[in-house]
Design a protein around this motif. Structure first.
Motif, PDB file in Angstrom:
ATOM      1  N   ARG A   6       0.839  -1.212   0.000  1.00  0.00           N
ATOM      2  CA  ARG A   6       0.000   0.000   0.000  1.00  0.00           C
ATOM      3  C   ARG A   6       0.866   1.250   0.000  1.00  0.00           C
ATOM      4  N   LEU A  44     -11.302  -1.423  -5.233  1.00  0.00           N
ATOM      5  CA  LEU A  44     -11.026   0.018  -5.091  1.00  0.00           C
ATOM      6  C   LEU A  44     -12.322   0.829  -5.197  1.00  0.00           C
ATOM      7  N   HIS A  46     -15.050   3.341  -4.981  1.00  0.00           N
ATOM      8  CA  HIS A  46     -15.066   4.800  -4.753  1.00  0.00           C
ATOM      9  C   HIS A  46     -13.681   5.447  -4.764  1.00  0.00           C
ATOM     10  N   LYS A  47     -12.653   4.693  -5.116  1.00  0.00           N
ATOM     11  CA  LYS A  47     -11.310   5.306  -5.214  1.00  0.00           C
ATOM     12  C   LYS A  47     -11.158   5.934  -6.604  1.00  0.00           C
ATOM     13  N   THR A  48     -10.271   6.913  -6.679  1.00  0.00           N
ATOM     14  CA  THR A  48     -10.090   7.624  -7.949  1.00  0.00           C
ATOM     15  C   THR A  48      -8.615   7.680  -8.336  1.00  0.00           C
ATOM     16  N   GLY A  73     -13.741   1.720  -9.044  1.00  0.00           N
ATOM     17  CA  GLY A  73     -13.383   3.129  -8.888  1.00  0.00           C
ATOM     18  C   GLY A  73     -13.555   3.894 -10.184  1.00  0.00           C
ATOM     19  N   ASP A 103      -6.656   9.083  -5.251  1.00  0.00           N
ATOM     20  CA  ASP A 103      -6.013   8.014  -4.468  1.00  0.00           C
ATOM     21  C   ASP A 103      -4.777   7.459  -5.167  1.00  0.00           C
ATOM     22  N   VAL A 128       0.012  10.133  -2.347  1.00  0.00           N
ATOM     23  CA  VAL A 128      -0.594   8.898  -2.876  1.00  0.00           C
ATOM     24  C   VAL A 128       0.358   8.263  -3.897  1.00  0.00           C
ATOM     25  N   MET A 326      -3.139   1.073  -3.997  1.00  0.00           N
ATOM     26  CA  MET A 326      -4.101   2.157  -3.771  1.00  0.00           C
ATOM     27  C   MET A 326      -5.220   1.781  -2.801  1.00  0.00           C
ATOM     28  N   ASN A 327      -5.181   0.580  -2.221  1.00  0.00           N
ATOM     29  CA  ASN A 327      -6.336   0.175  -1.391  1.00  0.00           C
ATOM     30  C   ASN A 327      -6.208   0.686   0.045  1.00  0.00           C
TER      31      ASN A 327
END
Ligand code: CP
Length: 327
Positions: A6, A44, A46-48, A73, A103, A128, A326-327
Motif C-alpha cells: 500500500r 477500489l 469509490h477510489k479515484t 473506482g 487516491d 498517494v 491504492m487500497n
C-alpha cells in the motif's frame, strides 16, 4: 507473497523486489481469472485515479480506465494540454494538489531527459502512489505485461535460460522513446534469461541502464549480450521483440535521426527472419507498430505473434498494482 505494498510508487519495476513482483503476478492472474468468470472485484470501490497524459495513448489509457472501473473506482483522463501546467502549475503542485483529490496519480511524460525527472518530482510531493504510464527511461507496466505473457506461453517458472532478442527495428514515423527496450533488458535479466540487445551502433541505450541489466544478469545467472547484426539477434531465439526506438543518445535532432535511420530500412521483421528463431519462437511488440516497415503483416498477424495477449495483460497487471498500492 508480499502484503505491504500500500502506498508504493511504481516508477520502475527495478525498484521492486522479485518477491514483490511475484505478488503482482499472483494478483494479476487472480483478477484475470475473476474477469473471465464474470466475478465482480470492487477492491477500489469509490477510489479515484488521475491519469495525466503529456503524450498520446491507445492501450495505456484504455486499460487504466477500464481497470479502475472494473475495480469499482473511477479514472479521470487529464490531457496536460487542457490543464494550467503550461501556465505555471509545477510538478510539486501537481503532486500536492492531485494527491489530495485522488487516491493515485498515473503519469505519461516521455519528453527526453525530462519525463522521469518530472514524475519523480511529482512523487516527491504526492501523498498517494505514483504510477508511471511511460517516461523517457522506463515503461514498467508494459514490461510487467510482457513478462506475464511470456510466463503464460513458456511456464511461470520456466524463463531461466530462455533467449529473448530485444531488437531495434526500422520505423519511419518518429523518434520513439527508448523506455520499452530499457525496461525489457532490466526485467528479463532478473529472470535469468539470456537477453540479446540488438541494434545499429547509433541506437544504443543509456549506459547506466545497460550496466544495471548486466548486474541483474550476474545475480540471476542469466546473461546480456549486445549485438549489431539484425539477423544474428534472431538466431535460435525463443522470444523476439523487435521494435523501433529513437537514436536519442546519438542525436535529438529529428532530421538527423531520420537520416541515420534510413541506413537501416532492411531491419524489418519478416517470415525469413522469424525462420532464424526457434520453431516455437513467439513474436512480441508493445504496439503501435509501423506495419510493413517495422514488421510485415504476415508476421504480426501470424501464428507466432502474441501481441494481443500482451496488450490484454496490460489490463491485468495494472489492476494488480493499483489494487495492491491504492487500497
Ligand atoms: N504500448 C503502449 O504503451 O501503447 P499506447 O502508447 O497506445 O498506450
Amino acid at each position: 507473497m508480499q502484503t505491504h505494498l500500500r502506498g508504493r510508487d511504481m516508477i520502475t519495476e527495478q525498484e521492486w523486489t522479485m518477491d514483490e513482483l511475484d505478488t503482482v503476478f499472483d494478483v494479476a492472474w487472480e483478477l484475470k481469472r475473476q474477469r473471465a468468470l464474470g466475478t465482480p472485484h470492487p477492491i477500489l470501490l469509490h477510489k479515484t485515479l488521475a491519469m495525466l497524459f503529456f503524450f498520446t495513448s491507445t492501450r495505456t489509457r484504455g486499460s487504466f480506465e477500464a481497470g479502475m472501473a472494473q475495480l469499482g473506482g473511477h479514472a479521470a483522463f487529464i490531457d496536460s494540454e487542457t490543464t494550467q501546467i503550461s501556465h505555471g502549475d509545477t510538478a510539486k503542485e501537481i503532486g500536492e494538489i492531485f494527491g489530495r483529490y485522488f487516491d493515485g496519480i498515473a503519469i505519461r511524460q516521455c519528453d527526453w531527459d525530462f519525463g522521469n525527472k518530472y514524475i519523480r518530482e511529482v512523487a516527491e510531493a504526492s501523498r498517494v502512489p505514483i504510477l508511471n504510464m511511460q517516461d523517457d527511461v522506463y515503461h514498467p507496466f508494459q514490461i510487467l505485461a510482457d513478462a506475464m505473457t511470456i510466463m503464460e506461453k513458456f511456464g511461470r517458472n520456466n524463463l531461466k535460460g530462455k533467449t529473448i532478442n530485444v531488437s531495434w527495428a526500422y520505423a519511419a514515423s518518429y523518434q520513439k522513446p527508448i523506455s520499452v527496450p530499457q525496461s525489457l533488458i532490466l526485467l528479463m535479466t532478473r529472470f535469468g534469461m539470456n537477453v540479446r540487445l540488438t541494434h545499429p551502433p547509433e541506437y544504443k541505450l543509456m549506459p547506466d541502464i545497460v550496466q544495471q541489466a548486466q548486474d541483474n544478469a550476474k545475480k540471476s545467472g542469466g546473461s546480456l549480450e549486445v549485438l549489431h547484426d539484425f539477423d544474428e539477434g534472431f538466431k535460435g531465439a525463443d522470444i523476439v521483440y523487435p521494435k523501433s526506438w529513437g537514436a536519442l543518445l546519438t542525436t535529438t535532432d529529428n532530421a538527423e535521426s531520420a537520416r541515420i535511420g534510413k541506413q537501416y530500412t532492411s531491419w524489418i521483421t519478416d517470415s525469413k527472419r522469424m525462420a532464424l528463431a526457434k520453431d516455437h519462437a513467439v513474436y512480441m511488440h508493445c504496439l503501435p507498430a509501423d506495419r510493413n516497415i517495422e514488421v510485415t503483416d504476415e508476421v504480426i498477424d501470424g501464428p507466432q505473434s502474441i501481441v494481443y495477449d500482451e496488450a490484454e495483460n496490460r489490463l491485468h497487471v495494472q489492476k494488480a498494482v493499483m489494487a495492491l498500492t491504492m487500497n
